[in-house]
Design an enzyme around this catalytic site. Structure first.
Site, PDB file in Angstrom:
ATOM      1  N   LYS A  15     -13.426  -2.356  15.952  1.00 38.60           N
ATOM      2  CA  LYS A  15     -11.894  -2.677  15.954  1.00 38.60           C
ATOM      3  C   LYS A  15     -11.608  -2.636  17.375  1.00 38.60           C
ATOM      4  CE  LYS A  15     -10.908  -1.541  11.287  1.00 38.60           C
ATOM      5  NZ  LYS A  15     -10.081  -0.732  10.267  1.00 38.60           N
ATOM      6  N   ASN A  19       1.313  -1.379  -0.093  1.00 34.15           N
ATOM      7  CA  ASN A  19      -0.153   0.004   0.406  1.00 34.15           C
ATOM      8  C   ASN A  19       0.856   1.256  -0.126  1.00 34.15           C
ATOM      9  OD1 ASN A  19       0.635   0.788   3.406  1.00 34.15           O
ATOM     10  ND2 ASN A  19      -0.697  -1.258   2.910  1.00 34.15           N
ATOM     11  N   PHE A  25      -4.554   1.727  15.058  1.00 31.55           N
ATOM     12  CA  PHE A  25      -4.843   2.803  14.107  1.00 31.55           C
ATOM     13  C   PHE A  25      -5.998   1.605  13.316  1.00 31.55           C
ATOM     14  CE2 PHE A  25      -2.272   6.277  13.801  1.00 31.55           C
ATOM     15  CZ  PHE A  25      -1.680   6.863  15.162  1.00 31.55           C
ATOM     16  N   LYS A  74     -10.275  -5.875  18.979  1.00 30.55           N
ATOM     17  CA  LYS A  74      -7.959  -5.684  19.383  1.00 30.55           C
ATOM     18  C   LYS A  74      -7.628  -6.179  20.530  1.00 30.55           C
ATOM     19  CE  LYS A  74      -8.239  -4.938  14.250  1.00 30.55           C
ATOM     20  NZ  LYS A  74      -6.701  -4.744  12.985  1.00 30.55           N
ATOM     21  N   LYS A 125       8.988 -15.964 -12.439  1.00 25.05           N
ATOM     22  CA  LYS A 125       8.328 -14.906 -12.416  1.00 25.05           C
ATOM     23  C   LYS A 125       7.160 -15.400 -13.449  1.00 25.05           C
ATOM     24  CE  LYS A 125       8.247 -10.885 -15.700  1.00 25.05           C
ATOM     25  NZ  LYS A 125       8.373  -9.898 -17.271  1.00 25.05           N
TER      26      LYS A 125
HETATM   27  N1  CTP Z   1      -3.210  -4.633  11.772  1.00 23.33           N
HETATM   28  C1  CTP Z   1      -2.478  -5.594  12.159  1.00 23.33           C
HETATM   29  N2  CTP Z   1      -2.334  -6.681  11.449  1.00 23.33           N
HETATM   30  C2  CTP Z   1      -2.870  -6.547  10.136  1.00 23.33           C
HETATM   31  C3  CTP Z   1      -3.468  -5.643  10.111  1.00 23.33           C
HETATM   32  C4  CTP Z   1      -3.747  -4.372   9.950  1.00 23.33           C
HETATM   33  O1  CTP Z   1      -1.791  -5.253  12.862  1.00 23.33           O
HETATM   34  N3  CTP Z   1      -2.880  -8.136   9.277  1.00 23.33           N
HETATM   35  C5  CTP Z   1      -3.694  -3.303  12.810  1.00 23.33           C
HETATM   36  C6  CTP Z   1      -3.114  -1.953  11.903  1.00 23.33           C
HETATM   37  O2  CTP Z   1      -1.626  -1.528  12.378  1.00 23.33           O
HETATM   38  C7  CTP Z   1      -3.994  -0.765  12.582  1.00 23.33           C
HETATM   39  C8  CTP Z   1      -5.146  -1.894  12.737  1.00 23.33           C
HETATM   40  O3  CTP Z   1      -4.439  -3.080  12.744  1.00 23.33           O
HETATM   41  O4  CTP Z   1      -3.041  -0.103  13.726  1.00 23.33           O
HETATM   42  C9  CTP Z   1      -6.344  -1.753  11.769  1.00 23.33           C
HETATM   43  O5  CTP Z   1      -6.226  -1.220  10.958  1.00 23.33           O
HETATM   44  P1  CTP Z   1      -6.790  -1.087   9.417  1.00 23.33           P
HETATM   45  O6  CTP Z   1      -6.142  -1.562   8.323  1.00 23.33           O
HETATM   46  O7  CTP Z   1      -7.688  -0.206   9.906  1.00 23.33           O
HETATM   47  O8  CTP Z   1      -8.160  -2.832  10.104  1.00 23.33           O
HETATM   48  P2  CTP Z   1      -8.029  -4.045   9.777  1.00 23.33           P
HETATM   49  O9  CTP Z   1      -8.061  -4.199  10.992  1.00 23.33           O
HETATM   50  O10 CTP Z   1      -6.934  -4.688   8.407  1.00 23.33           O
HETATM   51  O11 CTP Z   1      -9.860  -4.342   8.738  1.00 23.33           O
HETATM   52  P3  CTP Z   1     -10.759  -4.088   7.033  1.00 23.33           P
HETATM   53  O12 CTP Z   1      -9.072  -3.639   6.419  1.00 23.33           O
HETATM   54  O13 CTP Z   1     -11.149  -4.601   7.090  1.00 23.33           O
HETATM   55  O14 CTP Z   1     -10.727  -2.108   7.563  1.00 23.33           O
END
Ligand code: CTP
Length: 409
Positions: free
Chosen positions: A346, A219, A332, A350, A298
């Site tokens: 979340k 990303n 976050f 979590k 590849k």
């Molecule tokens: N996070 C994590 N491990 C992952 C995905 C996310 O530790 N595999 C953590 C991120 O660092 C952040 C939080 O989870 O602190 C929320 O991340 P976010 O991308 O907003 O949400 P997701 O949990 O990935 O859910 P979704 O993509 O469905 O919104």
């Protein structure tokens, strides 16, 4: 857009910073450092030694500081000669950059034979030395003795770094990176030692999930928010570990920096560090999906659709939440719709104390910006919607929340 947002860069909040420049080739880097302080709302007065003026012109520094450059003790014989006292009194902090072996030696021995060394004798504000010289001068016995003396006297230092020197040699003696100098200046000006003895673990940046030898899933995260958080915790004297995905950013030497690439590597690094840390701030934008199998060769475009299968990565933060204990855990949430309810969900799922909600579609809040627009939610139901601000400022606010939360428990 990015230009107009730069008005939010307020790292130095109207503080008065006296920059003493002494005669070394690294003086050519000082205008850039002064410009960064000025852009961040700091007031700068430059004091040059006679040798420094051979490397960087007073006109350059006067233009950047918007103040006359000070060089002489006795400017006009009909006026009071208190310029050294006035300058020392004006300064909230003094940065000697670059600091030569000569000036350091003089200060270590109480010699006051020019405006800079004299005002240092009169200074009560913190003084930071940024030494820069040839590696043989660094190794010199007298220099080392003087350095120790100055350290014992309570002066601050941003150590020189190993690297290529102006004389063509390689070794210790290069002026420290600008990022490190500015971070130390912030610490000296704003640090209140509120996290002494605490260990803070921060994650930052994106992860990269390899598909084949030439491709990966990732990303746009650059790590700025996580690095700002690590620095804000360090400013409060926490012992900080920063686990980051790929980024060009760097930080101060005192922050333990662990660089990883994939979500799996980040998971392992977090898991290893977790037992010894009191606070975890998970700012990394971990990839949610990774290829089921890494392809050694590849993938040809003709076969891509048949061979490219995905699986979910481990939710690192959820794993951390399951081992919460007495730790303070901050996550976050990146949301583009139903923001508050998704963030609350979340936080609950979590097992977090705080969640920082932001929407990358809001102007100034996306990946890569120096700014963010966030709402801070806490597990007691508190919500604080913050305006557009620099990521450094937001990091400071989040660290303040953590400090207050610790006090309330
Ligand atoms: N996070 C994590 N491990 C992952 C995905 C996310 O530790 N595999 C953590 C991120 O660092 C952040 C939080 O989870 O602190 C929320 O991340 P976010 O991308 O907003 O949400 P997701 O949990 O990935 O859910 P979704 O993509 O469905 O919104």
């Amino acid at each position: 857009m990015r230009r107009c947002l730069s008005s939010l860069a307020t790292m130095f909040e109207n503080k008065n910073i006296l920059v003493g420049v002494t005669g070394g080739i690294a003086a050519y880097k000082v205008p850039d450092i002064i410009r960064a302080i000025r852009k961040n709302n700091g007031n700068v007065r430059a004091v040059l030694t006679a040798s420094a003026a051979k490397f960087v012109t007073p006109l350059t520094l006067a233009t950047l500081t918007e103040q006359p450059v000070l060089m002489e003790m006795f400017i006009d014989e009909s006026r009071r000669s208190t310029i050294h006292i006035d300058s020392a009194r004006w300064a909230d902090a003094i940065l000697i950059c670059p600091a030569t072996a000569n000036t350091m030696g003089k200060i270590a021995h109480g010699i006051a034979d020019n405006l800079l060394t004299t005002l240092i004798m009169a200074a009560t504000s913190p003084v930071i030395f940024c030494p820069a010289m040839n590696k043989k001068m660094v190794a010199n016995t007298f220099y080392q003795q003087n350095l120790k003396k100055l350290q014992q006297a309570g002066y601050h230092f941003v150590d020189s770094e190993p690297g290529e020197l102006a004389c063509g040699e390689f070794g210790a003696g290069r002026l420290a990176d600008k990022i490190k100098i500015l971070a130390r200046l912030r610490k000296v000006l704003f640090g209140n030692q509120r996290l002494v003895g605490k260990k803070v673990l921060v994650t930052a940046g994106r992860t990269e999930e390899k598909i084949d030898p030439v491709r990966y899933i990732s990303n746009y995260s650059t790590g700025k928010m996580g690095f700002a958080l690590a620095e804000a915790a360090w400013i409060e004297e926490a012992e900080v570990t920063l686990i980051t995905g790929p980024t060009e950013l760097t930080t101060v030497d005192e922050i333990k920096l662990i660089r990883v690439e994939s979500s799996e590597q980040m998971m392992t690094a977090v898991d290893n560090a977790l037992p010894t840390h009191d606070v975890v701030v998970m700012a990394a934008a971990v990839a949610d999906f990774k290829p089921k199998h890494f392809q050694e060769q590849k993938i040809k475009k003709s076969t891509a659709l048949q061979t490219f299968e995905l699986q979910q990565t481990t939710d690192i933060l959820k794993t951390v939440g399951e081992k919460k204990g007495e730790k303070i855990i901050v996550g976050f949430a990146i949301e583009t719709e139903n923001e508050l309810s998704n963030a609350e969900k979340k936080m609950r799922e979590k097992n977090l104390d705080f969640i920082i909600l932001n929407n990358p579609n809001v102007l100034g809040a996306g990946f890569g910006y120096d700014t963010n627009v966030a709402t801070i939610l806490d597990r007691m139901g508190g919500r604080e919607k913050l305006p557009l601000m620099s990521k450094k400022k937001l990091a400071e606010i989040i660290i303040n929340k953590i400090v207050d939360f610790r006090k309330d428990r």
